[in-house]
Every structure is written in structure tokens, then in C-alpha cells.
Design an enzyme around this catalytic site. Structure first.
Site, short mmCIF file in Angstrom:
data_model
loop_
_atom_site.label_atom_id
_atom_site.label_comp_id
_atom_site.label_asym_id
_atom_site.label_seq_id
_atom_site.Cartn_x
_atom_site.Cartn_y
_atom_site.Cartn_z
N HIS A 1 -5.62 1.71 2.96
CA HIS A 1 -5.43 0.62 3.38
C HIS A 1 -5.34 -0.73 2.28
O HIS A 1 -4.45 -1.62 2.17
CB HIS A 1 -6.12 -0.11 4.56
CG HIS A 1 -5.87 -1.30 5.07
ND1 HIS A 1 -4.53 -1.49 5.96
CD2 HIS A 1 -6.16 -2.40 5.37
CE1 HIS A 1 -4.26 -2.58 6.36
NE2 HIS A 1 -5.46 -3.11 6.01
N SER B 1 -2.36 -6.69 5.03
CA SER B 1 -3.00 -6.37 6.50
C SER B 1 -2.61 -7.59 7.41
O SER B 1 -1.20 -7.78 7.31
CB SER B 1 -4.60 -6.37 6.05
OG SER B 1 -5.11 -5.87 7.38
N ASP C 1 -3.54 5.20 5.27
CA ASP C 1 -4.02 3.98 5.85
C ASP C 1 -4.55 4.30 7.09
O ASP C 1 -3.89 4.75 8.23
CB ASP C 1 -3.02 3.01 6.19
CG ASP C 1 -3.62 1.73 6.51
OD1 ASP C 1 -4.58 1.51 6.79
OD2 ASP C 1 -2.84 0.67 6.53
#
Length: 422
Positions: free
Chosen positions: A361, A232, A327
């Protein structure tokens, strides 16, 4: 003969190690329910259950017997771990103190009622995050706030810097597990920890340069090559490190990363990279009432957003992009494609990209329950991160192996690998 619950390894194992679960001493074709439960450090209960039927000899081996229902179905030897759900909705299972294990309680119940039926067998198993001999070394060198995990032994080990995303703090569980596979891993905090800023503001790359220098000068880190691992926001920070602090960074792994600088501006010496803007009106609330942020961020290929793009072509070593195709935090698949086209346009090798369908994610090490949605520690809202639990769990297992293979290939102590011309 009373039924017995057999675990292999017995007593304890590392969290990323498969666990063999079998029951013996049942009646032929006896229906049973297996339950697993653990509590995290905050006292939140996570649990899963599955219904099975013993074979003709009264034995049940989860490696061969499919679950007939419950938290999962089909042949899933580790399903009782990855299918765990929190007692309180939208809580994510993470390990905050890697020096202590998660204690997993397993039960065998008669019949197919998960909350009834006579208990036939019971076992307690410790799942550890530091393999025997792994050393945990707190690092407070200059401005650097981190923890270094070293494998057993007195030799030198390939070095990796590990960065997490926008939840902040010091996350150690991935680094501690990787150290058990022969890597010296620095879990690096950059906000919300000790005397670091409580919130993300301007990020100075000099801080990360200082962490890199620490690794390069550590007597048990095998130079001159260092790897980077980020997820991320930590992923685009790794891309910035690989691009601007390029010497000695030989291999970079990005898990659902953006190719632009995100959230806050980034500075390095006299350079300033603005953050990729977003349109808060483009967030969605799905049918479950969860925030879906996928469409919020601006297109980094459009002006003036291109100023936030990270110059990947300056990096000296190869990239591995791990992409969850479901995601819902941002468009990780699009960003990986942009990276591929950008590098090729500059005469560089294509990055390695692994796409995982139905995967969200947060791709953790294996056997962590997939966090489809959870309360974000900073935002305070329930964020939908996507993914289907079974597919996500398989992606975590595969990605974990690919990460180790990638680092072993490129952190080999030779001269830094450089992109070849197309």
C-alpha cells in the site's frame, strides 16, 4: 594498505539520490560483511547487513558485486538502505523534520558474521531531504495549514498539492524531495495538526479549495495549472478536488487510491458525498497476527454505495494511477479498473495505470524501507499493508520517476489539458 570505505557522493546526498558504495584495500577474494544503521527522530534503530566477497584485486563495488546473504541477496547497490528493518517490530521509517538529515553509519567487518568480526572500515553519511537551495515556507493562510517547498531560484515553478492519508499530521518528506526536482510543492495537512481537527469527521472541500487558491496566487507558482498528488485517503481527496474544483487542476497522481469517498462524508457548498461503507466483520488476521483490511470496504458499484463514487468524468485533466497489486489496505487494483471503465463510459480518455506486482500500500519515494506492516498512528493497531521488500523497493524507484515525468508533461503553463473524446 588499510581497507577504505568509499561513498559517492561523499559526505552527503539527497535521500532519493543513489549512493555509490565501494571498499578498497581488501585482500583478494576476502569475505566481508557490510552493515548500515540509522536512528529516526524517535530514537528507533533501523539497520541492514549483507555478506560480500572482494574481487581478485581486493576491491568491492556494490554496483557490480552481488550480496551473498544477509538482509538481501543479489545485485542491489542500494540494498543496505531499502532493506533496513526496525529494531522494534512494525515501526515505519518516516522523516518528521525534513530540515535535518538522517545520519547513516556504514561499517565493513571482516568475515561473514554480521555481529562479529574485526571492523575494517567505517563511514558516516548524511542523507538530506532538502536539496541545496530548496526553501521551506510554513503556510498559515486563513484556514490553510501547510508547508510550501520552493526550488532554488527566483523564477516560477510548476505547482503541486501533496496529500497523505489517514495517519493525519503534516507529512513533508515527499514534498521536500520533489522540490529538489523543480516543483513548487504544498504539503497540506487536513487533520491531526495544530488547530485542525484531531480526528477525521466531516470533510469540507472548501478547505482544499482555499489551498488551491493559495497556490494559484503565489508569485512563484507557475499557473494556470496545478497538479495533485495523493496516497490512500489523500488519493480520493485529490479525486474529489479534481472533480469538483476542476478549473486549473491539470494533472492528478493517485497512489493506491479509492474511486469513492472514504472514511467520512465530504461536503462542498450544497453537495454532500457520503462515505463508502465497510463491514468490520470482514477484516482478517493473517498468520502473523496482523490486521488485513482488504475485504472490509463495500463494493462502490453496488447500491447504495454508488452515491459515494466520485464523478471523475467532471475532471479537466488526466490521471495517473499507481497501483500496488499486493495492497492489503483495500482493493486498489479494482478501483483503478473501475476508474478506467467509468471514464471510458463517459467518452473520456483512459487514465494511465501502472501496476506493480508484489507491491503493497505505502509506495514512498525511493530507498525508504518498504513498510510491509506497521502500527497505524490513529488506529493503534498493526496493519498489514502487503508487498515483498525487493519488488516494493523497485516499484518505489520506478514510480518516483514516473510521477515526475507525468507532472512535467502536464504542468507546462499552457491552457489546462482536457480529456479528449473517445
Amino acid at each position: 594498505m588499510a581497507p577504505t570505505l568509499s561513498l559517492e557522493p561523499a559526505g552527503r546526498s539527497c535521500w532519493d539520490e543513489p549512493l555509490s558504495i565501494a571498499v578498497r584495500g581488501l585482500a583478494p577474494e576476502q569475505p566481508v560483511t557490510l552493515r548500515a544503521a540509522l536512528r529516526d527522530e524517535k530514537g528507533v534503530l533501523f539497520r541492514a547487513h549483507a555478506r560480500y566477497r572482494a574481487d581478485a584485486h581486493g576491491e568491492l563495488d556494490l554496483a557490480r558485486a552481488p550480496a551473498l546473504g544477509g538482509s538481501f541477496t543479489g545485485l542491489e547497490p542500494m540494498g543496505l538502505l531499502w532493506a533496513m528493518e526496525p529494531e522494534r517490530p512494525f515501526q515505519r521509517l518516516v522523516k518528521r523534520d525534513v530540515q535535518t538529515p538522517f545520519v547513516v553509519e556504514l561499517e565493513v567487518l571482516d568475515g561473514h558474521e554480521p555481529y562479529g568480526g574485526q571492523r575494517l572500515a567505517h563511514a558516516v553519511h548524511e542523507r538530506h531531504f532538502m536539496a541545496p537551495g530548496v526553501r521551506r515556507v510554513p503556510v498559515r493562510e486563513g484556514r490553510v495549514r501547510a508547508t510550501l517547498f520552493l526550488p532554488p531560484g527566483k523564477g516560477q515553478f510548476p505547482g503541486i498539492i501533496d496529500l497523505y492519508g489517514s495517519v493525519g499530521g503534516l507529512c513533508e518528506y515527499r514534498a521536500s524531495l520533489l522540490a529538489g526536482h523543480g516543483f513548487a510543492v504544498l504539503a497540506l495537512a487536513y487533520f491531526r495538526f495544530e488547530d485542525l481537527p484531531e480526528y477525521l469527521s466531516d470533510i469540507c472541500l472548501e478547505y482544499f479549495e482555499e489551498a488551491l487558491a493559495f497556490m494559484l496566487h503565489h508569485p512563484q507558482v507557475k499557473g494556470p495549472n496545478i497538479g495533485l498528488l495523493g496516497i490512500s485517503k489523500g488519493g480520493d481527496l485529490c479525486l474529489s478536488m479534481a472533480s469538483f474544483l476542476k478549473d486549473n487542476i491539470t494533472a492528478t497522481v493517485l497512489i493506491n487510491s479509492c474511486v469513492a469517498n472514504t472514511l467520512v462524508p465530504l461536503s462542498y457548498k450544497d453537495l454532500c458525498v457520503p462515505s463508502l461503507g465497510c463491514d468490520a466483520t470482514k477484516y482478517k488476521v493473517n498468520e502473523l497476527g496482523l490486521l488485513d483490511l482488504k475485504d472490509m470496504f463495500n463494493n462502490p458499484l453496488e447500491e447504495p454505495n454508488r452515491q459515494s463514487l466520485i464523478p471523475l468524468e467532471k475532471a479537466q485533466g488526466p490521471f495517473l494511477f499507481i497501483v500496488g497489486m499486493d495492497d492489503h489496505n483495500w482493493k486498489s487494483d479494482v478501483y483503478a479498473h473501475i476508474a478506467c471503465e467509468h471514464l471510458q463510459a463517459h467518452g473520456k480518455d483512459r487514465p494511465q495505470i501502472i501496476y506493480y506486482p508484489q507491491t503493497g500500500h505505502c509506495i514512498d519515494p525511493p530507498y525508504f524501507p518498504p513498510p510491509i506492516a506497521f502500527v497505524h498512528a490513529v488506529v493503534g493497531e498493526v496493519i498489514f499493508y502487503g508487498g515483498e521488500p525487493r519488488a516494493h523497493s523497485r516499484a518505489q524507484l520506478d514510480a518516483w520517476q514516473r510521477i515526475q515525468t507525468f507532472f512535467r508533461k502536464y504542468l507546462n503553463g499552457e491552457h489546462p489539458a482536457r480529456h479528449s473524446k473517445m
